[in-house]
Every structure is written in structure tokens, then in C-alpha cells.
Design an enzyme around this catalytic site. Structure first.
Site, mmCIF file in Angstrom:
data_model
loop_
_atom_site.group_PDB
_atom_site.id
_atom_site.type_symbol
_atom_site.label_atom_id
_atom_site.label_comp_id
_atom_site.label_asym_id
_atom_site.label_seq_id
_atom_site.Cartn_x
_atom_site.Cartn_y
_atom_site.Cartn_z
ATOM 1 C CG HIS A 1 23.351 -15.954 50.658
ATOM 2 N ND1 HIS A 1 23.337 -15.044 49.617
ATOM 3 C CD2 HIS A 1 24.250 -16.911 50.312
ATOM 4 C CE1 HIS A 1 24.210 -15.436 48.686
ATOM 5 N NE2 HIS A 1 24.767 -16.565 49.072
ATOM 6 C CG HIS B 1 19.891 -10.431 44.975
ATOM 7 N ND1 HIS B 1 20.477 -10.895 46.129
ATOM 8 C CD2 HIS B 1 20.768 -9.558 44.439
ATOM 9 C CE1 HIS B 1 21.650 -10.331 46.278
ATOM 10 N NE2 HIS B 1 21.862 -9.509 45.268
ATOM 11 C CD GLU C 1 24.474 -12.382 47.195
ATOM 12 O OE1 GLU C 1 23.567 -12.173 48.019
ATOM 13 O OE2 GLU C 1 24.471 -13.349 46.414
ATOM 14 C CD GLU D 1 17.826 -9.416 49.862
ATOM 15 O OE1 GLU D 1 18.399 -10.299 50.519
ATOM 16 O OE2 GLU D 1 18.259 -9.013 48.752
ATOM 17 C CD GLU E 1 22.735 -17.327 46.045
ATOM 18 O OE1 GLU E 1 22.208 -16.886 47.089
ATOM 19 O OE2 GLU E 1 22.912 -16.610 45.045
ATOM 20 C CG ASP F 1 21.943 -11.730 51.671
ATOM 21 O OD1 ASP F 1 20.951 -10.986 51.571
ATOM 22 O OD2 ASP F 1 22.364 -12.429 50.725
ATOM 23 C CG HIS G 1 22.214 -7.195 48.675
ATOM 24 N ND1 HIS G 1 23.252 -8.002 49.088
ATOM 25 C CD2 HIS G 1 21.078 -7.942 48.850
ATOM 26 C CE1 HIS G 1 22.764 -9.162 49.502
ATOM 27 N NE2 HIS G 1 21.448 -9.159 49.371
HETATM 28 ZN ZN ZN Z 1 20.156 -10.650 49.907
HETATM 29 MN MN MN Z 2 21.984 -13.269 48.998
#
Ligand code: ZN
Ligand code: MN
Length: 261
Positions: free
Chosen positions: A119, A176, A33, A181, A121, A44, A35
């Protein structure tokens, strides 16, 4: 042979022996994904894998291959579909992967499973996958199976969040590709971070409801939902230490109960 903590680095007789000896089996759950412009697509994946490796090393566990594809990225928690690079699984597919891995682990006599999620989701479909596995195996016949599901950010202590966010924690959804992160990646894989490319166009300003088609202006162009300023490898190590310590304490508490429901 190797002393690797990775399940798939070992030959089958060694895995079978470790399982028979009661090794907790870790399943890291990740995503491919976006970032932001300043970090790689595999954040992630890297973070939950590293936390699982550190925790497994401390408790004599083994770490399964990470699920590197996540449930569908959402604008409010991961930037959503407008960014090149992000690869999505549907919730249905993700839940079935979790279900099938758990069922096969159970068939192979694993009774201590720890899912470590990186992650946002993935939360709902992981819970669904665990429930589907329990349905498939039969809840009455798997009373000796204990599954622990953890999102690594939930193990961070409030004092640590106060130290990192003296002006207030924006919440994990908005974090995010932001300070948490980015700091952890600076600690683990600094070569995958280039802070000079951060454009500081956040934070996102989401509506308190969802609209389809999605508004085109809700996610900052960088893909970063909050702020990148203030990220550091030192903060990353604080966060990692909390997550690893929290998971080790969880395992010592939960798996010492004799695995009875
Ligand atoms: Zn992430
Ligand atoms: Mn994520």
C-alpha cells in the site's frame, strides 16, 4: 504438525526453534481500501501476503499475520476518503504498530526482518516505525538486527514494465486498482475480480499541488486512477515472479553478510 509458512499457524516451540535457526521473518503490510468497482477491498492485503509466502517458502522464512489496515488512503495514490469501504489508520498509529512488532520480534531473538509493503501510503510510516524501533531498542545495541523494507512494485524489472506498458508506464502512484494490481489479482484470486464491472473512467487528472478541501472532481468515480484495460493473469504472474525473485535475491545478498552493520 503443519508445515505452514505462516508464523501464527505454528506452536510457540516451533517458532522459537525456527527463529533460533535463523529463519527470516516476513511482515506483510497492507490496507483495507477501495480498489475500483471491479475488485475487492483486500487487494493490498492479498498481494504482499502472497509475495511474502512465495519468497518465505523459497528461503525458509516465516510470514507474520499481515497488517490489514493501512495508513490513510490519499486521493492521488488510493482514491482517498470519498469511497465507502476504505478504513484508515493515521500515520502515527501505523508507525507505532510497525515499531512495536519489530521491538517484540527483537526481544524474541529475531534478527532478520523483511517488511513487504502493498500500500503506497504505508511507505513513510513504515520507515518511521523502523526508525522508532531502532531508537527504542538502542541503535548501538542492535547492530546484529537487519531489517529489509521493500515495496513489491519496486522489484519489478524494467523489461517487464516495458512488456506490460508498451506505450509508457504511468508510474506506481497512478497504478492504483489499474493494470498491475488487477493483473496480480487475476493471477492470485480471480474470484475477487470482475472486469465486467470496470467502468474505464480514468486516468485521473491530478493537479501538481494539493488543495484542502479536496477538489471533488480529481478522482474518477470508479476509484481506478489509471486504466484497467490490458490486465491479465499472465501479466500478473510476470509481476509476481519479478517481485519474488527480487526479494529472494535481496535476502541472499543482505542476510549473507553476517548481519553486521
Ligand atoms: Zn492497492
Ligand atoms: Mn493502496
Amino acid at each position: 504438525m503443519t508445515e505452514s509458512v505462516f508464523y501464527a499457524d505454528l506452536p510457540w516451540p516451533e517458532v522459537a526453534a525456527r527463529v533460533a535457526a535463523g529463519a527470516p521473518i516476513f511482515l506483510p503490510l497492507g490496507a483495507t481500501e477501495q480498489h475500483g468497482r471491479h475488485m475487492a477491498l483486500n487487494v493490498d492485503v492479498v498481494i504482499p501476503t502472497a509475495i511474502a509466502v512465495r519468497a518465505a517458502s523459497l528461503v525458509g522464512g516465516l510470514v507474520l499475520p499481515t497488517v490489514a489496515y493501512g495508513n490513510r488512503s490519499q486521493p492521488k495514490t488510493g482514491g482517498g476518503p470519498r469511497f465507502p469501504g476504505t478504513l484508515n489508520l493515521t500515520a502515527h498509529t501505523f508507525a507505532l504498530i510497525v515499531r512495536d512488532v519489530i521491538c517484540d520480534l527483537y526481544r524474541q531473538n529475531v534478527r532478520k526482518i523483511v517488511t513487504v509493503n502493498g500500500h503506497f501510503e504505508n511507505i513513510g510510516p513504515t520507515i518511521e516505525g523502523i526508525e522508532l524501533a531502532l531508537d527504542a531498542l538502542g541503535r548501538d545495541v542492535v547492530r546484529d538486527l537487519v531489517i529489509l523494507r521493500v515495496d513489491h512494485w519496486d522489484m519489478v524489472q524494467p523489461q517487464t514494465l516495458d512488456r506490460i506498458f508498451p506505450d509508457g508506464y504511468p508510474g506506481i502512484e497512478l497504478e492504483h486498482a489499474s493494470v498491475i494490481e488487477t493483473s496480480i489479482m487475476l493471477a492470485l484470486r480471480p474470484e475477487l475480480v470482475d472486469l465486467a464491472r470496470a467502468t474505464h473512467d480514468g486516468p485521473a487528472n491530478f493537479r501538481p499541488y494539493d488543495r484542502y478541501p479536496r477538489p471533488s472532481d480529481e478522482v474518477p468515480d470508479s476509484g481506478v486512477l489509471s486504466l484497467t484495460e490490458g490486465s491479465s493473469a499472465e501479466k500478473g504472474e510476470w509481476l509476481l515472479a519479478d517481485s519474488v525473485n527480487g526479494i529472494v535475491a535481496m535476502i541472499e545478498s543482505e542476510f549473507s553478510k553476517g548481519c553486521k552493520a
